[in-house]
Design a protein around this motif. Structure first.
Motif, PDB file in Angstrom:
ATOM      1  N   LEU A   9     -72.896   6.954  34.525  1.00  0.00           N
ATOM      2  CA  LEU A   9     -71.889   7.151  33.482  1.00  0.00           C
ATOM      3  C   LEU A   9     -72.303   8.270  32.538  1.00  0.00           C
ATOM      4  O   LEU A   9     -71.479   9.115  32.135  1.00  0.00           O
ATOM      5  CB  LEU A   9     -71.678   5.848  32.714  1.00  0.00           C
ATOM      6  CG  LEU A   9     -70.644   5.889  31.582  1.00  0.00           C
ATOM      7  CD1 LEU A   9     -69.276   6.352  32.101  1.00  0.00           C
ATOM      8  CD2 LEU A   9     -70.528   4.516  30.919  1.00  0.00           C
ATOM      9  N   TYR A  50     -71.688  11.614  34.133  1.00  0.00           N
ATOM     10  CA  TYR A  50     -70.254  11.917  34.115  1.00  0.00           C
ATOM     11  C   TYR A  50     -69.817  12.376  32.727  1.00  0.00           C
ATOM     12  O   TYR A  50     -69.067  13.360  32.588  1.00  0.00           O
ATOM     13  CB  TYR A  50     -69.460  10.679  34.540  1.00  0.00           C
ATOM     14  CG  TYR A  50     -67.967  10.804  34.288  1.00  0.00           C
ATOM     15  CD1 TYR A  50     -67.172  11.568  35.138  1.00  0.00           C
ATOM     16  CD2 TYR A  50     -67.377  10.187  33.186  1.00  0.00           C
ATOM     17  CE1 TYR A  50     -65.806  11.717  34.890  1.00  0.00           C
ATOM     18  CE2 TYR A  50     -66.020  10.327  32.940  1.00  0.00           C
ATOM     19  CZ  TYR A  50     -65.240  11.085  33.789  1.00  0.00           C
ATOM     20  OH  TYR A  50     -63.897  11.229  33.554  1.00  0.00           O
ATOM     21  N   LEU A  51     -70.279  11.699  31.692  1.00  0.00           N
ATOM     22  CA  LEU A  51     -69.892  12.040  30.321  1.00  0.00           C
ATOM     23  C   LEU A  51     -70.400  13.429  29.923  1.00  0.00           C
ATOM     24  O   LEU A  51     -69.720  14.164  29.189  1.00  0.00           O
ATOM     25  CB  LEU A  51     -70.414  10.978  29.350  1.00  0.00           C
ATOM     26  CG  LEU A  51     -69.736   9.602  29.476  1.00  0.00           C
ATOM     27  CD1 LEU A  51     -70.479   8.562  28.643  1.00  0.00           C
ATOM     28  CD2 LEU A  51     -68.269   9.678  29.054  1.00  0.00           C
ATOM     29  N   LEU A  90     -71.511  10.530  23.385  1.00  0.00           N
ATOM     30  CA  LEU A  90     -71.411   9.256  24.101  1.00  0.00           C
ATOM     31  C   LEU A  90     -72.396   9.214  25.267  1.00  0.00           C
ATOM     32  O   LEU A  90     -72.997   8.171  25.558  1.00  0.00           O
ATOM     33  CB  LEU A  90     -69.976   9.069  24.609  1.00  0.00           C
ATOM     34  CG  LEU A  90     -69.597   7.684  25.135  1.00  0.00           C
ATOM     35  CD1 LEU A  90     -69.866   6.597  24.090  1.00  0.00           C
ATOM     36  CD2 LEU A  90     -68.127   7.663  25.561  1.00  0.00           C
ATOM     37  N   ALA A  91     -72.586  10.355  25.916  1.00  0.00           N
ATOM     38  CA  ALA A  91     -73.546  10.429  27.027  1.00  0.00           C
ATOM     39  C   ALA A  91     -74.950  10.091  26.556  1.00  0.00           C
ATOM     40  O   ALA A  91     -75.682   9.329  27.202  1.00  0.00           O
ATOM     41  CB  ALA A  91     -73.510  11.826  27.643  1.00  0.00           C
ATOM     42  N   TYR A 147     -75.438   6.352  25.953  1.00  0.00           N
ATOM     43  CA  TYR A 147     -75.690   5.578  27.181  1.00  0.00           C
ATOM     44  C   TYR A 147     -77.074   5.860  27.752  1.00  0.00           C
ATOM     45  O   TYR A 147     -77.714   4.970  28.325  1.00  0.00           O
ATOM     46  CB  TYR A 147     -74.606   5.867  28.217  1.00  0.00           C
ATOM     47  CG  TYR A 147     -73.379   4.999  28.016  1.00  0.00           C
ATOM     48  CD1 TYR A 147     -73.396   3.651  28.405  1.00  0.00           C
ATOM     49  CD2 TYR A 147     -72.230   5.496  27.428  1.00  0.00           C
ATOM     50  CE1 TYR A 147     -72.292   2.837  28.205  1.00  0.00           C
ATOM     51  CE2 TYR A 147     -71.114   4.693  27.228  1.00  0.00           C
ATOM     52  CZ  TYR A 147     -71.158   3.368  27.613  1.00  0.00           C
ATOM     53  OH  TYR A 147     -70.062   2.559  27.407  1.00  0.00           O
ATOM     54  N   LEU A 150     -68.500  14.983  26.806  1.00  0.00           N
ATOM     55  CA  LEU A 150     -68.591  13.920  25.796  1.00  0.00           C
ATOM     56  C   LEU A 150     -70.078  13.635  25.555  1.00  0.00           C
ATOM     57  O   LEU A 150     -70.615  12.572  25.888  1.00  0.00           O
ATOM     58  CB  LEU A 150     -67.850  12.666  26.268  1.00  0.00           C
ATOM     59  CG  LEU A 150     -66.330  12.811  26.407  1.00  0.00           C
ATOM     60  CD1 LEU A 150     -65.719  11.532  26.988  1.00  0.00           C
ATOM     61  CD2 LEU A 150     -65.703  13.120  25.043  1.00  0.00           C
ATOM     62  N   ASP A 151     -70.761  14.645  24.966  1.00  0.00           N
ATOM     63  CA  ASP A 151     -72.223  14.618  24.881  1.00  0.00           C
ATOM     64  C   ASP A 151     -72.763  13.494  24.008  1.00  0.00           C
ATOM     65  O   ASP A 151     -73.793  12.878  24.318  1.00  0.00           O
ATOM     66  CB  ASP A 151     -72.729  15.972  24.352  1.00  0.00           C
ATOM     67  CG  ASP A 151     -72.391  17.115  25.297  1.00  0.00           C
ATOM     68  OD1 ASP A 151     -72.028  16.828  26.450  1.00  0.00           O
ATOM     69  OD2 ASP A 151     -72.485  18.280  24.882  1.00  0.00           O
TER      70      ASP A 151
END
Length: 511
Positions: free
Chosen positions: A102, A105-106, A114-115, A118, A111-112
């Motif tokens: 995930l 993918y981010l 949020l990446a 995670y 979407l750094d």
């Protein structure tokens, strides 16, 4: 060999039905050729590729489409097995890999922030569960994305990565050591030499600098004990294994303890100890360790309840029988089979039914014992694939003496001939020599029913079966021998079984 069919044949009926539903997960169709292929590959009589093609493409055979269809079904099967294994994962590696995927993918969709969130979650989970290889992957990705505005400080990441490398290297050395120990124990067993597993293990651990790591790392201790236990189960040398595994467990428990993430290993070790104590006829001590296991299942180890609770019941029932609490044992096993809140695996259900049949047999409820085994609506060949040949042999021996007690001589003789035919190669193995002789003694009893209590027959048993003392005799072998001895002494099976299980019974009574 058809690799696709061979892989499909490893699934039980429940999994095959789940696979069919999985194939339909994205688009429900009434007629799907991949599902039709799945059905054709499960037919009892195997079809050739040409026959399958003819059934799939009735108007015009299409081998190219057929092989493309096989690839699609194989992809479905691989995805299904991967997801099933992720559900069964006890090490947290599956959710960590999911978070990693995930995060990647981010990053790709920019979407750094949020990446990175995670990535940090994956790092924390990997640290908690000692997933050093995955941690290495996480740190390398963090280093790769260190130029991002949401990234952690690069020097801090590199320091953590270097520290983790030491643990990962230790993990690699531990895996190598495990393989070497396993091979050496197998070699010793094949040669028929004395096991000396403690010495073999310590030599290899010292060679790879892992002597101190065992107590600190429950996962490593569990792997080592599993390897040693496999060797012990084959050699039946439970007496020497008992003090070793108990001392190893207590050292880890007292010096380092077991974290919440290591509860699976703690519960596994407690079960191993309880099991070896049972096989050494120390039923009260075994029950004490089982209670520790139960407390663990009700506490930090509750996430492993579905896996361990049936095993707890099986071993508790076995102990209760030898503690003269058979009514309690039967009730506990019946409750497990009727427990709607816990779905038993196929292996657990078969184990439970064989154990319940044995419990009924000890109460002389031969009809009930017979009905339980008849309730296994599967062939012995199918059971062998799930449980192994030795389990099927024990089941057949149980069926044999049940038919003896029910007075069904014809069924008994048919079963006896079947055992001799189906297990011919196994019965020629020196480790099963007593089973072979046991069958011959039962056949003699059928032909000479009045001879069982005569001194000549008792002497014949003494000379035939290779038992010298019950101190080192496997308790499962005792269970079958107790039935024969009860006949010789005109006593109840259960009383003789308890006597022999306590170690107080000789092979034959002094004449």
């Amino acid at each position: 060999m058809d690799d696709l069919k061979t892989t499909l044949d490893t699934l039980d009926e429940e999994d095959k039905q789940a696979l069919a539903a999985f194939i339909q997960r994205q688009k429900q169709k009434k007629h799907r050729k991949d599902l039709e292929l799945l059905r054709l590959l499960q037919l009892q009589k195997p079809l050739t590729s040409e026959q399958i093609i003819a059934k799939l493409y009735k108007n015009e055979p299409n081998p190219v489409a057929y092989y493309a269809l096989r690839k699609r079904l194989m992809r479905h099967l691989a995805d299904f097995i991967m997801l099933r294994r992720m559900e069964e994962d006890t090490t947290a590696s599956a959710p960590i890999m999911g978070m990693l995927a995930l995060a990647r993918y981010l990053f790709e969709v920019r979407l750094d922030k949020l990446a990175w969130a995670y990535l940090r979650k994956a790092e924390k989970l990997a640290q908690t569960n000692e997933q050093y290889d995955l941690l290495n992957t996480i740190y390398n990705l963090q280093i790769d994305k260190a130029g991002n505005e949401f990234a952690d400080e690069l020097d801090h990441i590199i320091t953590k990565r270097n520290h983790n490398k030491l643990s990962a290297d230790e993990e690699e050395r531990a895996n190598i050591a495990n393989s070497i120990i396993n091979k050496r124990l197998q070699d010793v067993r094949r040669q028929g030499s004395d096991m000396h597993f403690n010495r073999i293990i310590q030599e290899v651990l010292k060679e790879y600098g892992l002597s101190e790591a065992v107590s600190k790392r429950p996962a490593l201790l569990y792997k080592l004990m599993s390897i040693a236990r496999s060797a012990i189960l084959a050699s039946k040398d439970f007496l020497s294994f008992e003090p070793y595994i108990i001392s190893q467990y207590q050292e880890t428990e007292q010096q380092y303890g077991f974290s919440k993430a290591n509860q699976y290993y703690k519960l596994s070790l407690l079960y191993m100890i309880a099991h070896v104590l049972y096989r050494n006829k120390k039923f009260t001590a075994s029950a004490d360790y089982l209670e520790q296991l139960k407390v663990g299942l009700e506490g930090e180890g509750k996430g492993h309840y579905a896996y361990f609770y049936p095993r707890y019941v099986f071993l508790r029932v076995a102990n209760l029988i030898f503690l003269r609490r058979n009514d309690e044992a039967i009730k506990l096993m019946e409750q497990l089979l009727q427990k709607t809140s816990l779905a038993l695996s196929t292996r657990d259900e078969l184990t439970a039914k064989l154990a319940l049949s044995f419990s009924y047999f000890t109460q002389q409820a031969y009809g009930k014992a017979n009905r339980v085994l008849m309730g296994i609506k599967r062939s012995d060949k199918w059971c062998e694939g799930k449980m192994g040949r030795e389990w099927v042999l024990k089941k057949n021996l149980g069926e044999l003496i049940i038919q003896f007690e029910l007075g069904n001589t014809d069924l008994l003789l048919n079963k006896l001939r079947s055992i001799e035919r189906v297990f011919k190669d196994l019965l020629q193995d020196p480790n099963y020599s007593n089973v072979n002789r046991y069958l011959a003694l039962i056949k003699f009893l059928v032909d000479n029913p009045d001879a069982v209590t005569r001194p000549a027959f008792i002497q014949h048993v003494e000379e035939t079966l290779e038992y010298t003392t019950f101190e080192r005799t496997d308790i499962q072998a005792i269970s079958f021998y107790a039935w024969l001895k009860a006949k010789m002494l005109s006593r109840t099976y259960y009383d003789v079984l308890l006597e022999l299980g306590s170690g107080s019974g000789a092979i034959v009574e002094e004449q």
